[in-house]
Design a protein around this motif. Structure first.
Motif, PDB file in Angstrom:
ATOM      1  N   CYS A  68       0.849  -1.189   0.000  1.00 39.59           N
ATOM      2  CA  CYS A  68       0.000   0.000   0.000  1.00 39.59           C
ATOM      3  C   CYS A  68       0.884   1.239   0.000  1.00 39.59           C
ATOM      4  N   THR A  70       0.107   4.186   0.894  1.00 37.69           N
ATOM      5  CA  THR A  70      -0.185   5.101   1.993  1.00 37.69           C
ATOM      6  C   THR A  70       0.361   4.585   3.320  1.00 37.69           C
ATOM      7  N   CYS A  71       0.028   3.336   3.673  1.00 34.40           N
ATOM      8  CA  CYS A  71       0.401   2.826   4.994  1.00 34.40           C
ATOM      9  C   CYS A  71       1.475   1.758   4.917  1.00 34.40           C
ATOM     10  N   CYS A  89      -4.310  -0.660   0.057  1.00 31.77           N
ATOM     11  CA  CYS A  89      -4.946  -1.763   0.776  1.00 31.77           C
ATOM     12  C   CYS A  89      -6.446  -1.538   0.884  1.00 31.77           C
ATOM     13  N   HIS A  93      -7.436   4.655   1.753  1.00 32.67           N
ATOM     14  CA  HIS A  93      -6.043   5.051   1.553  1.00 32.67           C
ATOM     15  C   HIS A  93      -5.835   5.564   0.137  1.00 32.67           C
TER      16      HIS A  93
END
Ligand SMILES: [Zn+2]
Length: 107
Positions: A68, A70-71, A89, A93
């Protein structure tokens, strides 16, 4: 009420028939070692059940994991969300990544 019992009996009879037909089909296919290499090497592979198991295992392992953007969580590619050329994910996000301005000068 008798009709219902008849329907149930027919149902079980149909299932038994399908099972019997499958058993006959497997028995007929077993000595031929499948449709793949009968003409090339008829007696090359003595047991073909192990090969089938290996094929199913490799099919399970074939799915790649993506990260992912973003995270950083790794998710299976089929469950990930593709947006703006990045994998995420979850949809939240993806939206956060799209809403975020690129570059640090914006903050
Ligand atoms: Zn994420």
């Amino acid at each position: 009420m008798r009709q219902l019992l008849l329907l149930i009996l027919l149902f079980f009879a149909g299932q038994w028939l399908v099972k019997a037909l499958r058993r006959v089909g497997n028995a007929a296919d077993a000595p031929r070692n499948g449709p793949f290499d009968t003409s090339a090497r008829p007696d090359a592979n003595p047991g073909n059940t192990g090969g089938a198991q290996a094929q199913s295992q490799s099919r399970q392992l074939a799915e790649p994991m993506v990260r992912c953007a973003t995270c950083g969580v790794h998710t299976p590619q089929s469950e990930s969300i593709l947006a703006a050329g990045q994998r995420f994910c979850c949809a939240e996000h993806a939206e956060r990544y799209a809403a975020r301005p690129t570059g640090r000068t914006a903050r």
